[in-house]
Design a protein around this motif. Structure first.
Motif, short mmCIF file in Angstrom:
data_model
loop_
_atom_site.label_atom_id
_atom_site.label_comp_id
_atom_site.label_asym_id
_atom_site.label_seq_id
_atom_site.Cartn_x
_atom_site.Cartn_y
_atom_site.Cartn_z
N SER A 49 -156.69 -13.09 11.19
CA SER A 49 -157.29 -12.95 10.05
C SER A 49 -156.60 -13.13 8.78
CB SER A 49 -157.42 -11.26 10.14
OG SER A 49 -158.39 -10.75 11.16
N LEU A 50 -155.09 -13.09 8.81
CA LEU A 50 -154.51 -13.28 7.55
C LEU A 50 -154.62 -14.96 7.37
CD1 LEU A 50 -152.66 -12.58 5.42
CD2 LEU A 50 -150.76 -12.97 7.08
N VAL A 51 -154.51 -15.63 8.45
CA VAL A 51 -154.73 -17.23 8.22
C VAL A 51 -156.30 -17.39 7.74
CG1 VAL A 51 -154.96 -19.55 9.59
CG2 VAL A 51 -153.00 -17.96 9.89
N ASN A 52 -157.19 -16.92 8.25
CA ASN A 52 -158.69 -17.01 7.84
C ASN A 52 -158.77 -16.71 6.41
OD1 ASN A 52 -159.64 -17.98 10.41
ND2 ASN A 52 -160.09 -16.13 11.05
N LEU A 53 -158.12 -15.46 5.98
CA LEU A 53 -158.22 -15.05 4.75
C LEU A 53 -157.61 -16.28 3.62
CD1 LEU A 53 -158.48 -12.91 2.47
CD2 LEU A 53 -156.25 -11.99 3.03
N ILE A 54 -156.65 -16.71 4.03
CA ILE A 54 -155.87 -18.04 3.09
C ILE A 54 -156.85 -19.11 3.03
CG2 ILE A 54 -154.03 -19.45 3.03
CD1 ILE A 54 -152.26 -17.18 4.25
N VAL A 55 -157.47 -19.36 4.16
CA VAL A 55 -158.09 -20.57 4.30
C VAL A 55 -159.60 -20.15 3.40
CG1 VAL A 55 -159.88 -22.02 5.78
CG2 VAL A 55 -157.53 -21.52 6.46
N ALA A 56 -160.00 -19.10 3.73
CA ALA A 56 -161.07 -18.47 2.90
C ALA A 56 -160.89 -18.74 1.38
CB ALA A 56 -161.96 -17.37 3.17
N LEU A 57 -159.97 -18.08 0.95
CA LEU A 57 -159.56 -18.00 -0.39
C LEU A 57 -159.26 -19.47 -1.20
CD1 LEU A 57 -158.56 -16.56 -2.77
CD2 LEU A 57 -156.36 -16.45 -2.11
N GLU A 58 -158.79 -20.39 -0.05
CA GLU A 58 -158.48 -21.81 -0.67
C GLU A 58 -159.90 -22.55 -1.06
OE1 GLU A 58 -154.46 -23.07 1.32
OE2 GLU A 58 -156.13 -23.65 2.47
N GLU A 59 -160.74 -22.18 -0.14
CA GLU A 59 -162.15 -22.56 -0.31
C GLU A 59 -162.85 -21.97 -1.40
OE1 GLU A 59 -166.32 -22.61 2.28
OE2 GLU A 59 -164.44 -23.24 3.30
N ILE A 60 -162.51 -20.45 -1.50
CA ILE A 60 -163.33 -20.03 -2.76
C ILE A 60 -163.04 -20.51 -4.09
CG2 ILE A 60 -163.60 -17.78 -4.05
CD1 ILE A 60 -163.88 -16.54 -1.10
N ILE A 61 -161.66 -20.61 -4.28
CA ILE A 61 -160.86 -21.27 -5.33
C ILE A 61 -161.41 -22.74 -5.79
CG2 ILE A 61 -158.79 -22.12 -6.42
CD1 ILE A 61 -157.46 -19.37 -5.19
N SER A 62 -161.66 -23.35 -4.62
CA SER A 62 -162.01 -24.81 -4.90
C SER A 62 -163.43 -24.66 -5.39
CB SER A 62 -162.10 -25.59 -3.35
OG SER A 62 -162.73 -26.95 -3.61
N ASN A 63 -164.20 -23.99 -4.79
CA ASN A 63 -165.75 -23.81 -5.13
C ASN A 63 -165.95 -23.28 -6.50
OD1 ASN A 63 -166.46 -25.21 -2.86
ND2 ASN A 63 -166.79 -23.28 -1.61
N GLU A 64 -165.20 -22.02 -6.60
CA GLU A 64 -165.65 -21.17 -7.82
C GLU A 64 -164.58 -21.80 -9.18
OE1 GLU A 64 -167.87 -18.77 -8.14
OE2 GLU A 64 -168.40 -19.14 -6.08
N LEU A 65 -163.53 -22.23 -8.93
CA LEU A 65 -162.68 -22.59 -10.18
C LEU A 65 -162.49 -23.90 -10.13
CD1 LEU A 65 -159.72 -19.84 -9.58
CD2 LEU A 65 -161.94 -19.66 -10.93
N ASP A 66 -163.22 -24.71 -9.24
CA ASP A 66 -162.95 -26.27 -9.28
C ASP A 66 -161.52 -26.70 -9.09
OD1 ASP A 66 -164.15 -28.82 -9.01
OD2 ASP A 66 -164.01 -29.08 -11.24
N THR A 67 -160.76 -25.96 -8.42
CA THR A 67 -159.36 -26.35 -8.31
C THR A 67 -158.63 -26.03 -6.82
OG1 THR A 67 -158.74 -25.06 -10.25
CG2 THR A 67 -156.99 -25.19 -8.92
N GLN A 68 -158.14 -27.52 -6.48
CA GLN A 68 -157.70 -27.80 -5.29
C GLN A 68 -156.35 -27.20 -5.07
OE1 GLN A 68 -159.83 -29.07 -2.86
NE2 GLN A 68 -161.36 -29.20 -4.18
N ILE A 69 -156.07 -26.19 -4.15
CA ILE A 69 -154.90 -25.68 -4.08
C ILE A 69 -154.46 -25.38 -2.36
CG2 ILE A 69 -155.95 -23.36 -4.02
CD1 ILE A 69 -153.30 -22.29 -5.54
N SER A 70 -153.09 -25.58 -2.17
CA SER A 70 -152.69 -25.34 -0.82
C SER A 70 -151.92 -24.09 -0.96
CB SER A 70 -151.96 -26.40 -0.20
OG SER A 70 -151.45 -26.22 1.16
N LEU A 71 -152.33 -23.06 -0.28
CA LEU A 71 -151.42 -21.79 -0.35
C LEU A 71 -150.32 -21.69 0.77
CD1 LEU A 71 -154.23 -19.30 -1.13
CD2 LEU A 71 -152.66 -20.18 -2.93
N VAL A 72 -150.30 -22.25 1.55
CA VAL A 72 -149.27 -22.07 2.63
C VAL A 72 -148.45 -23.36 2.52
CG1 VAL A 72 -148.84 -22.40 5.32
CG2 VAL A 72 -151.13 -21.33 4.49
N ASP A 73 -147.07 -22.75 2.03
CA ASP A 73 -146.07 -23.56 1.69
C ASP A 73 -144.79 -22.65 1.88
OD1 ASP A 73 -145.73 -21.82 -0.58
OD2 ASP A 73 -146.57 -23.39 -1.91
#
Length: 93
Positions: free
Chosen positions: A43-67
């Motif tokens: 669920s934590l991994v799915n949360l991070i992936v979903a958030l990256e996609e939402i940020i991409s779509n809503e904020l038009d920003t590409q981001i990788s949170l896992v680092d």
């Protein structure tokens, strides 16, 4: 859309996927990682992936949170929803 709303939207997506087990509470104080957390690793991994996609779509920003910062920071960005919001805000700048 602010980051807290983005994370809450990602929580909604993950909660829809959870068949058995506890749902993730939409609260700034919800523990995402650690002994107080009810969030499993998938669920934590799915949360991070979903958030990256939402940020991409809503904020038009590409981001990788896992680092390295996410996984090894002494500030523990995944401790709570609130600390995760702060981490994402720093990543976006």
């Amino acid at each position: 859309m602010d980051i807290t709303k983005c994370i809450f939207s990602a929580i909604d997506i993950v909660n829809e996927q959870i068949v058995d087990g506890p749902k993730i509470e939409k609260s700034a104080n919800t523990a995402l990682l650690g002994s107080d957390s009810t969030v499993d690793s998938l669920s934590l991994v799915n949360l991070i992936v979903a958030l990256e996609e939402i940020i991409s779509n809503e904020l038009d920003t590409q981001i990788s949170l896992v680092d390295e910062d996410l996984l090894s920071s002494s500030e523990q960005p995944l401790a709570t929803v609130s600390s995760f919001v702060k981490f994402v805000e720093k990543k976006i700048g």
